[in-house]
Structure formats: structure tokens, C-alpha cells
Design a protein around this motif. Structure first.
Motif, PDB file in Angstrom:
ATOM      1  N   VAL A   3       0.827  -1.215   0.000  1.00 32.42           N
ATOM      2  CA  VAL A   3       0.000   0.000   0.000  1.00 32.42           C
ATOM      3  C   VAL A   3       0.859   1.263   0.000  1.00 32.42           C
ATOM      4  O   VAL A   3       0.606   2.194  -0.764  1.00 32.42           O
ATOM      5  N   GLN A   4       1.884   1.304   0.817  1.00 29.06           N
ATOM      6  CA  GLN A   4       2.732   2.497   0.910  1.00 29.06           C
ATOM      7  C   GLN A   4       3.457   2.758  -0.414  1.00 29.06           C
ATOM      8  O   GLN A   4       3.549   3.904  -0.862  1.00 29.06           O
ATOM      9  N   GLU A   5       3.973   1.706  -1.042  1.00 22.24           N
ATOM     10  CA  GLU A   5       4.639   1.861  -2.334  1.00 22.24           C
ATOM     11  C   GLU A   5       3.655   2.349  -3.400  1.00 22.24           C
ATOM     12  O   GLU A   5       3.978   3.209  -4.221  1.00 22.24           O
ATOM     13  N   PHE A   6       2.445   1.802  -3.355  1.00 23.73           N
ATOM     14  CA  PHE A   6       1.415   2.213  -4.300  1.00 23.73           C
ATOM     15  C   PHE A   6       1.072   3.685  -4.113  1.00 23.73           C
ATOM     16  O   PHE A   6       0.992   4.440  -5.084  1.00 23.73           O
ATOM     17  N   GLU A   7       0.858   4.104  -2.876  1.00 23.90           N
ATOM     18  CA  GLU A   7       0.508   5.501  -2.606  1.00 23.90           C
ATOM     19  C   GLU A   7       1.608   6.445  -3.072  1.00 23.90           C
ATOM     20  O   GLU A   7       1.320   7.499  -3.659  1.00 23.90           O
ATOM     21  N   ARG A   9       3.844   5.892  -5.447  1.00 30.20           N
ATOM     22  CA  ARG A   9       3.863   5.872  -6.917  1.00 30.20           C
ATOM     23  C   ARG A   9       2.683   6.647  -7.475  1.00 30.20           C
ATOM     24  O   ARG A   9       2.812   7.381  -8.452  1.00 30.20           O
ATOM     25  N   ALA A  10       1.519   6.506  -6.878  1.00 33.62           N
ATOM     26  CA  ALA A  10       0.308   7.175  -7.357  1.00 33.62           C
ATOM     27  C   ALA A  10       0.433   8.696  -7.261  1.00 33.62           C
ATOM     28  O   ALA A  10      -0.101   9.412  -8.106  1.00 33.62           O
ATOM     29  N   GLU A  11       1.145   9.190  -6.258  1.00 24.29           N
ATOM     30  CA  GLU A  11       1.300  10.636  -6.086  1.00 24.29           C
ATOM     31  C   GLU A  11       2.019  11.283  -7.263  1.00 24.29           C
ATOM     32  O   GLU A  11       1.739  12.428  -7.621  1.00 24.29           O
ATOM     33  N   SER A  12       2.969  10.573  -7.850  1.00 24.72           N
ATOM     34  CA  SER A  12       3.791  11.182  -8.898  1.00 24.72           C
ATOM     35  C   SER A  12       3.617  10.522 -10.260  1.00 24.72           C
ATOM     36  O   SER A  12       4.376  10.817 -11.187  1.00 24.72           O
ATOM     37  N   ILE A  13       2.616   9.685 -10.413  1.00 22.43           N
ATOM     38  CA  ILE A  13       2.504   8.903 -11.646  1.00 22.43           C
ATOM     39  C   ILE A  13       2.326   9.763 -12.886  1.00 22.43           C
ATOM     40  O   ILE A  13       2.889   9.471 -13.940  1.00 22.43           O
ATOM     41  N   VAL A  14       1.564  10.835 -12.816  1.00 26.94           N
ATOM     42  CA  VAL A  14       1.343  11.660 -14.002  1.00 26.94           C
ATOM     43  C   VAL A  14       2.653  12.280 -14.469  1.00 26.94           C
ATOM     44  O   VAL A  14       3.034  12.156 -15.634  1.00 26.94           O
ATOM     45  N   GLU A  15       3.358  12.934 -13.572  1.00 29.39           N
ATOM     46  CA  GLU A  15       4.619  13.569 -13.940  1.00 29.39           C
ATOM     47  C   GLU A  15       5.641  12.536 -14.411  1.00 29.39           C
ATOM     48  O   GLU A  15       6.330  12.736 -15.409  1.00 29.39           O
ATOM     49  N   ASP A  16       5.724  11.418 -13.706  1.00 24.13           N
ATOM     50  CA  ASP A  16       6.673  10.360 -14.071  1.00 24.13           C
ATOM     51  C   ASP A  16       6.389   9.818 -15.462  1.00 24.13           C
ATOM     52  O   ASP A  16       7.302   9.623 -16.262  1.00 24.13           O
ATOM     53  N   GLU A  17       5.131   9.565 -15.751  1.00 21.13           N
ATOM     54  CA  GLU A  17       4.790   8.967 -17.043  1.00 21.13           C
ATOM     55  C   GLU A  17       4.939   9.954 -18.189  1.00 21.13           C
ATOM     56  O   GLU A  17       5.266   9.556 -19.302  1.00 21.13           O
ATOM     57  N   LEU A  18       4.726  11.238 -17.948  1.00 20.89           N
ATOM     58  CA  LEU A  18       4.984  12.224 -18.998  1.00 20.89           C
ATOM     59  C   LEU A  18       6.468  12.199 -19.370  1.00 20.89           C
ATOM     60  O   LEU A  18       6.827  12.236 -20.549  1.00 20.89           O
ATOM     61  N   LYS A  19       7.326  12.117 -18.379  1.00 16.21           N
ATOM     62  CA  LYS A  19       8.770  12.021 -18.641  1.00 16.21           C
ATOM     63  C   LYS A  19       9.104  10.701 -19.331  1.00 16.21           C
ATOM     64  O   LYS A  19       9.938  10.660 -20.239  1.00 16.21           O
ATOM     65  N   ASN A  65      -9.272   9.987 -10.079  1.00 17.73           N
ATOM     66  CA  ASN A  65     -10.575   9.316 -10.080  1.00 17.73           C
ATOM     67  C   ASN A  65     -10.456   7.858 -10.496  1.00 17.73           C
ATOM     68  O   ASN A  65     -11.181   7.000  -9.990  1.00 17.73           O
ATOM     69  N   MET A  66      -9.532   7.575 -11.409  1.00 14.64           N
ATOM     70  CA  MET A  66      -9.303   6.194 -11.802  1.00 14.64           C
ATOM     71  C   MET A  66      -8.805   5.361 -10.631  1.00 14.64           C
ATOM     72  O   MET A  66      -9.243   4.219 -10.431  1.00 14.64           O
ATOM     73  N   ILE A  67      -7.908   5.933  -9.860  1.00 14.41           N
ATOM     74  CA  ILE A  67      -7.375   5.230  -8.688  1.00 14.41           C
ATOM     75  C   ILE A  67      -8.502   4.944  -7.696  1.00 14.41           C
ATOM     76  O   ILE A  67      -8.632   3.832  -7.198  1.00 14.41           O
ATOM     77  N   ILE A  68      -9.331   5.940  -7.455  1.00 16.20           N
ATOM     78  CA  ILE A  68     -10.461   5.763  -6.538  1.00 16.20           C
ATOM     79  C   ILE A  68     -11.375   4.648  -7.028  1.00 16.20           C
ATOM     80  O   ILE A  68     -11.775   3.765  -6.264  1.00 16.20           O
ATOM     81  N   GLU A  69     -11.696   4.668  -8.323  1.00 19.70           N
ATOM     82  CA  GLU A  69     -12.577   3.649  -8.886  1.00 19.70           C
ATOM     83  C   GLU A  69     -11.953   2.255  -8.801  1.00 19.70           C
ATOM     84  O   GLU A  69     -12.647   1.279  -8.522  1.00 19.70           O
ATOM     85  N   GLN A  70     -10.652   2.169  -9.061  1.00 22.32           N
ATOM     86  CA  GLN A  70      -9.978   0.876  -9.032  1.00 22.32           C
ATOM     87  C   GLN A  70      -9.949   0.284  -7.627  1.00 22.32           C
ATOM     88  O   GLN A  70      -9.946  -0.930  -7.466  1.00 22.32           O
ATOM     89  N   LEU A  71      -9.906   1.131  -6.621  1.00 26.95           N
ATOM     90  CA  LEU A  71      -9.802   0.653  -5.244  1.00 26.95           C
ATOM     91  C   LEU A  71     -11.147   0.509  -4.544  1.00 26.95           C
ATOM     92  O   LEU A  71     -11.243  -0.157  -3.518  1.00 26.95           O
ATOM     93  N   ASN A  82      -1.103  -4.207 -11.228  1.00 28.95           N
ATOM     94  CA  ASN A  82      -2.050  -4.148 -12.343  1.00 28.95           C
ATOM     95  C   ASN A  82      -2.759  -2.805 -12.414  1.00 28.95           C
ATOM     96  O   ASN A  82      -3.029  -2.299 -13.502  1.00 28.95           O
ATOM     97  N   ILE A  83      -3.068  -2.230 -11.279  1.00 31.88           N
ATOM     98  CA  ILE A  83      -3.703  -0.912 -11.263  1.00 31.88           C
ATOM     99  C   ILE A  83      -2.757   0.126 -11.863  1.00 31.88           C
ATOM    100  O   ILE A  83      -3.164   0.933 -12.700  1.00 31.88           O
ATOM    101  N   ILE A  84      -1.489   0.083 -11.480  1.00 34.48           N
ATOM    102  CA  ILE A  84      -0.504   1.023 -12.016  1.00 34.48           C
ATOM    103  C   ILE A  84      -0.361   0.837 -13.528  1.00 34.48           C
ATOM    104  O   ILE A  84      -0.349   1.817 -14.286  1.00 34.48           O
ATOM    105  N   LYS A  85      -0.279  -0.407 -14.001  1.00 29.54           N
ATOM    106  CA  LYS A  85      -0.161  -0.669 -15.439  1.00 29.54           C
ATOM    107  C   LYS A  85      -1.363  -0.113 -16.195  1.00 29.54           C
ATOM    108  O   LYS A  85      -1.214   0.456 -17.274  1.00 29.54           O
ATOM    109  N   ASP A  86      -2.540  -0.291 -15.638  1.00 30.77           N
ATOM    110  CA  ASP A  86      -3.761   0.206 -16.271  1.00 30.77           C
ATOM    111  C   ASP A  86      -3.745   1.732 -16.347  1.00 30.77           C
ATOM    112  O   ASP A  86      -4.082   2.323 -17.376  1.00 30.77           O
ATOM    113  N   ILE A  87      -3.331   2.366 -15.280  1.00 33.18           N
ATOM    114  CA  ILE A  87      -3.273   3.825 -15.251  1.00 33.18           C
ATOM    115  C   ILE A  87      -2.258   4.340 -16.269  1.00 33.18           C
ATOM    116  O   ILE A  87      -2.523   5.306 -16.996  1.00 33.18           O
ATOM    117  N   ILE A  88      -1.107   3.691 -16.350  1.00 33.31           N
ATOM    118  CA  ILE A  88      -0.081   4.102 -17.314  1.00 33.31           C
ATOM    119  C   ILE A  88      -0.625   4.019 -18.735  1.00 33.31           C
ATOM    120  O   ILE A  88      -0.410   4.922 -19.545  1.00 33.31           O
TER     121      ILE A  88
END
Length: 105
Positions: A3-7, A9-19, A65-71, A82-88
Motif C-alpha cells: 500500500v505504501q509503495e502504491f501511494e 507511486r500514485a502521487e507522482s505517476i502523471v509527472e513520471d509517465e509524462l517524462k 478518479n481512476m485510482i479511486i474507482e480501481q480501489l 495491475n492498477i498502475i499498469k492500467d493507469i499508465i
């Protein structure tokens, strides 16, 4: 992933994936495919979306919102990878669609 690793990763996923998209374009070995990605503007996607506050906020809100829906309504046995892969995948789709919409004929 716990859970902690997911949280984290989720905080910075948009910026990370743009890079990551920008880096991925640089590594395309096929010159034709690389040229198409450059023409689409994927090599500057991180700057382009961040320079448009509305698009950046839409993407961040969509991901949140996707994260909320997935959880929602899930048990303790959640596959966070799998949630992270889907979001990416959805971030990439958003970015390609955004850039394609910005192309003027």
C-alpha cells in the motif's frame, strides 16, 4: 507492491509517465516510427501538457478518479501492479489523443 509503495507511486505517476513517454520516444529504434512520434509531438509531451494548466489538471483529476474507482469496493487482496499498469496505459492514451487533437492540418 504494498500500500505504501502504491501511494507513493500514485502521487507522482502523471509527472513520471509524462517524462517516460518523452524518454521512450528518444529510444525508438525505427527512424520512421521515431519521426512519426516526433511529428505527433510526443518528444515534448511533458512540457506541452504542463504548459496547459487545464489539460494537466484534467489528466491529474482523471488519474485520481481512476485510482479511486480501481480501489472502491475491493478486498484487502489488491493487485497494485495491475492498477498502475492500467493507469499508465490510460495516461499514454490521453497524451496521444491530446497531441493528435492539437495537430492543425
Amino acid at each position: 507492491m504494498n500500500v505504501q509503495e502504491f501511494e507513493k507511486r500514485a502521487e507522482s505517476i502523471v509527472e513520471d509517465e509524462l517524462k517516460n513517454i518523452k524518454t521512450m520516444v528518444k529510444k525508438i529504434p525505427d527512424s520512421g516510427a521515431k519521426n512519426e512520434a516526433d511529428q505527433l509531438g510526443l518528444s515534448t509531451i511533458d512540457k506541452d501538457i504542463k504548459s496547459n494548466p487545464h489539460a494537466f489538471n484534467v489528466l491529474k483529476n482523471f488519474v485520481a478518479n481512476m485510482i479511486i474507482e480501481q480501489l472502491k469496493d475491493k478486498s484487502d487482496n489488491i493487485n497494485y501492479e495491475n492498477i498502475i499498469k492500467d493507469i499508465i496505459s490510460h495516461i499514454m492514451t490521453f497524451c496521444v489523443g491530446y497531441k493528435a487533437a492539437m495537430i492543425k492540418p
